[in-house]
Design a protein around this motif. Structure first.
Motif, short mmCIF file in Angstrom:
data_model
loop_
_atom_site.label_atom_id
_atom_site.label_comp_id
_atom_site.label_asym_id
_atom_site.label_seq_id
_atom_site.Cartn_x
_atom_site.Cartn_y
_atom_site.Cartn_z
N ALA A 1 1.17 -1.18 0.21
CA ALA A 1 -0.20 0.08 0.39
C ALA A 1 1.07 1.32 0.19
CB ALA A 1 -0.98 0.21 1.15
N LEU A 2 2.08 1.32 0.79
CA LEU A 2 2.59 2.57 0.77
C LEU A 2 3.59 3.05 -0.76
CD1 LEU A 2 4.44 2.33 4.13
CD2 LEU A 2 3.30 3.61 3.31
N GLY A 3 3.49 1.58 -1.29
CA GLY A 3 3.97 1.84 -2.79
C GLY A 3 5.87 1.88 -2.90
N ARG A 4 6.19 1.20 -1.30
CA ARG A 4 7.54 0.72 -1.77
C ARG A 4 7.63 -0.63 -0.55
NH1 ARG A 4 9.00 2.58 3.38
NH2 ARG A 4 7.93 3.84 4.69
N ASP A 5 8.88 -0.94 -0.78
CA ASP A 5 8.90 -2.14 0.42
C ASP A 5 8.92 -0.93 1.93
OD1 ASP A 5 11.55 -0.60 0.53
OD2 ASP A 5 12.14 -2.73 0.30
N GLY A 6 9.09 -1.80 3.32
CA GLY A 6 9.37 -1.45 4.55
C GLY A 6 10.41 -1.76 5.30
N THR A 7 11.40 -0.70 5.97
CA THR A 7 12.36 -0.85 6.45
C THR A 7 12.36 -1.49 7.72
OG1 THR A 7 12.25 0.80 6.77
CG2 THR A 7 12.78 0.61 4.96
N PRO A 8 13.54 -2.03 8.82
CA PRO A 8 13.37 -2.31 9.67
C PRO A 8 13.34 -1.21 11.19
CG PRO A 8 15.36 -3.15 8.76
CD PRO A 8 14.90 -2.52 7.78
N ASP A 9 13.56 0.56 9.74
CA ASP A 9 12.93 1.44 10.97
C ASP A 9 11.76 1.62 11.27
OD1 ASP A 9 15.59 2.03 11.45
OD2 ASP A 9 15.77 3.14 9.74
N ASP A 10 11.16 1.08 9.60
CA ASP A 10 9.38 1.21 9.78
C ASP A 10 9.39 0.02 10.74
OD1 ASP A 10 9.09 2.98 7.97
OD2 ASP A 10 9.01 1.09 6.15
N VAL A 11 8.87 -1.28 11.20
CA VAL A 11 8.99 -1.78 12.62
C VAL A 11 9.66 -1.19 13.71
CG1 VAL A 11 9.69 -4.31 13.21
CG2 VAL A 11 9.26 -3.89 10.50
N ALA A 12 10.57 -0.98 13.71
CA ALA A 12 10.95 -0.31 15.22
C ALA A 12 9.83 0.82 15.11
CB ALA A 12 12.70 0.28 14.97
N GLY A 13 10.06 1.78 14.65
CA GLY A 13 9.21 2.53 14.98
C GLY A 13 8.09 2.65 14.80
N PHE A 14 7.31 1.61 14.72
CA PHE A 14 6.41 0.84 15.27
C PHE A 14 5.84 0.18 16.26
CE2 PHE A 14 2.88 -2.48 15.26
CZ PHE A 14 1.56 -2.25 15.88
N VAL A 15 7.03 -0.56 16.87
CA VAL A 15 7.28 -1.38 18.26
C VAL A 15 7.15 -0.01 19.12
CG1 VAL A 15 8.64 -2.16 19.50
CG2 VAL A 15 7.80 -3.22 17.02
N SER A 16 8.52 0.65 18.38
CA SER A 16 7.93 2.11 19.66
C SER A 16 7.27 3.06 20.20
CB SER A 16 9.55 2.70 19.74
OG SER A 16 9.54 3.78 18.25
N TYR A 17 6.17 2.97 18.71
CA TYR A 17 4.75 3.71 19.38
C TYR A 17 3.83 2.90 20.05
CZ TYR A 17 0.70 5.89 17.91
OH TYR A 17 -1.07 6.19 18.14
N SER A 18 3.95 1.38 20.11
CA SER A 18 2.84 0.55 20.32
C SER A 18 2.85 0.86 21.79
CB SER A 18 2.97 -0.83 20.25
OG SER A 18 2.68 -0.64 18.56
N PRO A 19 1.30 0.17 21.94
CA PRO A 19 0.91 0.66 23.97
C PRO A 19 2.13 -0.83 25.15
CG PRO A 19 -0.60 0.55 23.03
CD PRO A 19 0.19 1.02 22.09
N VAL A 20 2.42 -0.55 25.10
CA VAL A 20 3.10 -2.07 26.36
C VAL A 20 2.15 -2.69 27.17
CG1 VAL A 20 4.63 -3.38 27.06
CG2 VAL A 20 4.96 -1.74 25.37
N ARG A 21 1.53 -3.87 27.21
CA ARG A 21 0.54 -4.02 28.69
C ARG A 21 1.04 -4.52 29.31
NH1 ARG A 21 -5.71 -5.34 26.33
NH2 ARG A 21 -6.01 -3.38 25.36
N THR A 22 1.31 -4.59 30.86
CA THR A 22 2.17 -5.18 31.71
C THR A 22 1.03 -6.17 32.12
OG1 THR A 22 2.28 -3.75 33.29
CG2 THR A 22 4.07 -3.88 31.51
#
Length: 57
Positions: free
Chosen positions: A33-54
């Protein structure tokens, strides 16, 4: 995900199907959908944004 694994996947697909090198990867990226491949930085950005449930004990 644009990683070194895709180099191997693309090379093997070209060998098995007779496609030009790079064609399998280009077809994959065209379907993203983005018209480009994903990058490891894309994943890192998502993971750092995602809330963590403890779990409370």
């Amino acid at each position: 995900m644009g990683t070194d694994m895709w180099i191997t996947v693309d090379r093997e697909m070209a060998r098995h199907t007779g496609a030009e090198p790079g064609a399998t990867y280009a077809q994959y990226v065209d379907g993203v959908a983005l018209g480009r491949d994903g990058t490891p930085d894309d994943v890192a950005g998502f993971v750092s944004y995602s809330p963590v449930r403890t779990r409370s004990t």
